[in-house]
Design a protein around this motif. Structure first.
Motif, PDB file in Angstrom:
ATOM      1  N   GLU A 113       0.840  -1.195   0.000  1.00 49.16           N
ATOM      2  CA  GLU A 113       0.000   0.000   0.000  1.00 49.16           C
ATOM      3  C   GLU A 113       0.875   1.246   0.000  1.00 49.16           C
ATOM      4  O   GLU A 113       1.840   1.353   0.732  1.00 49.16           O
ATOM      5  N   GLY A 114       0.521   2.185  -0.878  1.00 53.99           N
ATOM      6  CA  GLY A 114       1.233   3.445  -0.938  1.00 53.99           C
ATOM      7  C   GLY A 114       2.499   3.408  -1.766  1.00 53.99           C
ATOM      8  O   GLY A 114       3.209   4.403  -1.834  1.00 53.99           O
ATOM      9  N   ILE A 138      -4.181  -0.263  -8.067  1.00 55.64           N
ATOM     10  CA  ILE A 138      -4.446   0.022  -9.476  1.00 55.64           C
ATOM     11  C   ILE A 138      -3.354  -0.667 -10.285  1.00 55.64           C
ATOM     12  O   ILE A 138      -2.160  -0.464 -10.051  1.00 55.64           O
ATOM     13  N   VAL A 139      -3.796  -1.488 -11.220  1.00 55.02           N
ATOM     14  CA  VAL A 139      -2.900  -2.217 -12.106  1.00 55.02           C
ATOM     15  C   VAL A 139      -2.834  -1.453 -13.420  1.00 55.02           C
ATOM     16  O   VAL A 139      -3.855  -1.227 -14.068  1.00 55.02           O
ATOM     17  N   CYS A 140      -1.622  -1.041 -13.794  1.00 52.75           N
ATOM     18  CA  CYS A 140      -1.406  -0.285 -15.030  1.00 52.75           C
ATOM     19  C   CYS A 140      -0.577  -1.148 -15.977  1.00 52.75           C
ATOM     20  O   CYS A 140       0.606  -1.383 -15.722  1.00 52.75           O
ATOM     21  N   ASP A 141      -1.188  -1.631 -17.038  1.00 51.91           N
ATOM     22  CA  ASP A 141      -0.513  -2.494 -18.002  1.00 51.91           C
ATOM     23  C   ASP A 141      -0.177  -1.677 -19.243  1.00 51.91           C
ATOM     24  O   ASP A 141      -1.039  -1.434 -20.086  1.00 51.91           O
ATOM     25  N   GLU A 142       1.066  -1.208 -19.321  1.00 53.68           N
ATOM     26  CA  GLU A 142       1.551  -0.385 -20.439  1.00 53.68           C
ATOM     27  C   GLU A 142       0.631   0.818 -20.687  1.00 53.68           C
ATOM     28  O   GLU A 142       0.233   1.085 -21.816  1.00 53.68           O
ATOM     29  N   PRO A 143       0.282   1.587 -19.641  1.00 54.02           N
ATOM     30  CA  PRO A 143      -0.740   2.624 -19.804  1.00 54.02           C
ATOM     31  C   PRO A 143      -0.335   3.822 -20.645  1.00 54.02           C
ATOM     32  O   PRO A 143      -1.199   4.596 -21.044  1.00 54.02           O
ATOM     33  N   ALA A 156       1.271   9.567 -10.530  1.00 56.48           N
ATOM     34  CA  ALA A 156       2.102   9.818  -9.348  1.00 56.48           C
ATOM     35  C   ALA A 156       1.345  10.676  -8.333  1.00 56.48           C
ATOM     36  O   ALA A 156       1.388  10.417  -7.120  1.00 56.48           O
ATOM     37  N   ASP A 157       0.636  11.692  -8.821  1.00 58.15           N
ATOM     38  CA  ASP A 157      -0.139  12.558  -7.934  1.00 58.15           C
ATOM     39  C   ASP A 157      -1.250  11.771  -7.242  1.00 58.15           C
ATOM     40  O   ASP A 157      -1.472  11.919  -6.032  1.00 58.15           O
ATOM     41  N   LEU A 158      -1.941  10.922  -7.982  1.00 58.69           N
ATOM     42  CA  LEU A 158      -3.016  10.112  -7.394  1.00 58.69           C
ATOM     43  C   LEU A 158      -2.463   9.159  -6.342  1.00 58.69           C
ATOM     44  O   LEU A 158      -3.075   8.948  -5.295  1.00 58.69           O
ATOM     45  N   GLN A 159      -1.299   8.586  -6.625  1.00 54.88           N
ATOM     46  CA  GLN A 159      -0.682   7.658  -5.674  1.00 54.88           C
ATOM     47  C   GLN A 159      -0.353   8.388  -4.373  1.00 54.88           C
ATOM     48  O   GLN A 159      -0.624   7.890  -3.288  1.00 54.88           O
ATOM     49  N   ARG A 160       0.176   9.580  -4.465  1.00 58.71           N
ATOM     50  CA  ARG A 160       0.505  10.366  -3.264  1.00 58.71           C
ATOM     51  C   ARG A 160      -0.766  10.769  -2.506  1.00 58.71           C
ATOM     52  O   ARG A 160      -0.823  10.676  -1.290  1.00 58.71           O
ATOM     53  N   ARG A 161      -1.776  11.231  -3.233  1.00 61.99           N
ATOM     54  CA  ARG A 161      -3.004  11.721  -2.588  1.00 61.99           C
ATOM     55  C   ARG A 161      -3.823  10.624  -1.933  1.00 61.99           C
ATOM     56  O   ARG A 161      -4.396  10.822  -0.875  1.00 61.99           O
ATOM     57  N   PHE A 162      -3.911   9.467  -2.581  1.00 57.40           N
ATOM     58  CA  PHE A 162      -4.800   8.416  -2.102  1.00 57.40           C
ATOM     59  C   PHE A 162      -4.071   7.243  -1.463  1.00 57.40           C
ATOM     60  O   PHE A 162      -4.718   6.344  -0.927  1.00 57.40           O
ATOM     61  N   GLY A 163      -2.738   7.226  -1.521  1.00 53.09           N
ATOM     62  CA  GLY A 163      -1.976   6.145  -0.912  1.00 53.09           C
ATOM     63  C   GLY A 163      -2.232   4.785  -1.538  1.00 53.09           C
ATOM     64  O   GLY A 163      -2.128   3.755  -0.878  1.00 53.09           O
ATOM     65  N   VAL A 196      10.481   4.702 -18.513  1.00 57.57           N
ATOM     66  CA  VAL A 196       9.158   5.082 -18.023  1.00 57.57           C
ATOM     67  C   VAL A 196       8.992   4.612 -16.583  1.00 57.57           C
ATOM     68  O   VAL A 196       8.544   5.353 -15.711  1.00 57.57           O
ATOM     69  N   VAL A 197       9.398   3.382 -16.323  1.00 58.55           N
ATOM     70  CA  VAL A 197       9.246   2.799 -14.998  1.00 58.55           C
ATOM     71  C   VAL A 197      10.048   3.564 -13.952  1.00 58.55           C
ATOM     72  O   VAL A 197       9.598   3.776 -12.834  1.00 58.55           O
ATOM     73  N   ARG A 198      11.227   4.005 -14.321  1.00 58.64           N
ATOM     74  CA  ARG A 198      12.062   4.747 -13.363  1.00 58.64           C
ATOM     75  C   ARG A 198      11.405   6.045 -12.921  1.00 58.64           C
ATOM     76  O   ARG A 198      11.710   6.565 -11.861  1.00 58.64           O
ATOM     77  N   GLN A 199      10.494   6.567 -13.731  1.00 62.67           N
ATOM     78  CA  GLN A 199       9.787   7.801 -13.362  1.00 62.67           C
ATOM     79  C   GLN A 199       8.706   7.565 -12.304  1.00 62.67           C
ATOM     80  O   GLN A 199       8.322   8.515 -11.622  1.00 62.67           O
ATOM     81  N   VAL A 200       8.244   6.330 -12.158  1.00 68.14           N
ATOM     82  CA  VAL A 200       7.099   6.098 -11.289  1.00 68.14           C
ATOM     83  C   VAL A 200       7.324   5.106 -10.158  1.00 68.14           C
ATOM     84  O   VAL A 200       6.594   5.126  -9.177  1.00 68.14           O
ATOM     85  N   ALA A 201       8.291   4.219 -10.266  1.00 72.21           N
ATOM     86  CA  ALA A 201       8.344   3.062  -9.377  1.00 72.21           C
ATOM     87  C   ALA A 201       9.198   3.248  -8.136  1.00 72.21           C
ATOM     88  O   ALA A 201      10.241   3.894  -8.174  1.00 72.21           O
ATOM     89  N   ASP A 202       8.735   2.646  -7.048  1.00 76.89           N
ATOM     90  CA  ASP A 202       9.524   2.522  -5.834  1.00 76.89           C
ATOM     91  C   ASP A 202      10.324   1.224  -5.868  1.00 76.89           C
ATOM     92  O   ASP A 202      11.429   1.151  -5.347  1.00 76.89           O
ATOM     93  N   THR A 203       9.737   0.174  -6.466  1.00 85.32           N
ATOM     94  CA  THR A 203      10.343  -1.142  -6.555  1.00 85.32           C
ATOM     95  C   THR A 203      10.208  -1.643  -7.992  1.00 85.32           C
ATOM     96  O   THR A 203       9.155  -1.496  -8.588  1.00 85.32           O
TER      97      THR A 203
END
Length: 191
Positions: free
Chosen positions: A7-8, A140-145, A162-169, A181-188
């Motif tokens: 989560e988050g 939320i599952v994002c498949d090549e969005p 990224a904004d939605l992930q921060r706001r809604f956890g 692309v992944v490096r812009q969004v991923a923690d893992t």
């Protein structure tokens, strides 16, 4: 392979075409079950969980957004049939879709046409995100969005996610063949 989605956080799965990335999504959403091994959610084997309940906790945003020859409202409510108008508008606002929807001839009652042909790629993706959010998922599952979008729209959609992930956890599972692309969004990242 072992991966966990927390989560988050945003967890990315990266690999070339044909490496099984979408298969992982199909297993998570129980479109089919594993032939060996286990897929677990909160420590429970997903085979022991009710498929409908499981899917109610997940939203899906794919590369090829499926929109129907229905109204904007109808297309968003596919993800949450019981959602109120207020909840749909809230999801559309969160997905940065409300303004362009309101600018349409009949607003939320505008018929989109088969596959949303009247919309740009970015608008279709924002509606897909609104559909996912309307269900109030935990994951939320994002498949090549963003793979079918031009670079400037890709950046807008990635920033929105990224904004939605921060706001809604929310927890995100982000599938892509593009490591940049992944490096812009991923923690893992699982490769």
């Amino acid at each position: 392979m072992s991966a966990s989605f927390t989560e988050g956080q945003v967890t990315a799965i990266v690999g070339p075409s044909g490496s099984g990335k979408t298969t992982i999504i199909h297993l998570l959403l129980r479109f089919f079950d594993p032939q060996s091994g286990r897929v677990e959610m909160d420590g429970h084997d997903m085979l022991d969980l009710d498929t409908k309940d499981l899917r109610a906790h997940m939203g899906l945003v794919t590369q090829d957004t499926i929109l129907f020859d229905d109204t904007v409202l109808g297309n968003i409510k596919i993800g949450a049939p019981g959602a109120s108008m207020e909840e749909v508008v809230e999801a559309a606002k969160a997905a940065d879709a409300h303004a362009f929807i309101e600018a349409m001839p009949q607003g939320y009652d505008t018929v989109l046409g088969e596959r949303g042909v009247k919309l740009s790629g970015g608008q279709r993706q924002r509606l897909a995100i609104a559909r996912a959010l309307a269900a109030r998922p935990q994951v939320i599952v994002c498949d090549e969005p963003v793979s079918a979008l031009d670079v400037s729209i890709q950046a807008q959609i990635l920033n929105l996610l990224a904004d939605l992930q921060r706001r809604f956890g929310l927890a995100y599972v982000f599938i892509s063949h593009d490591l940049s692309v992944v490096r812009q969004v991923a923690d893992t990242v699982a490769v």
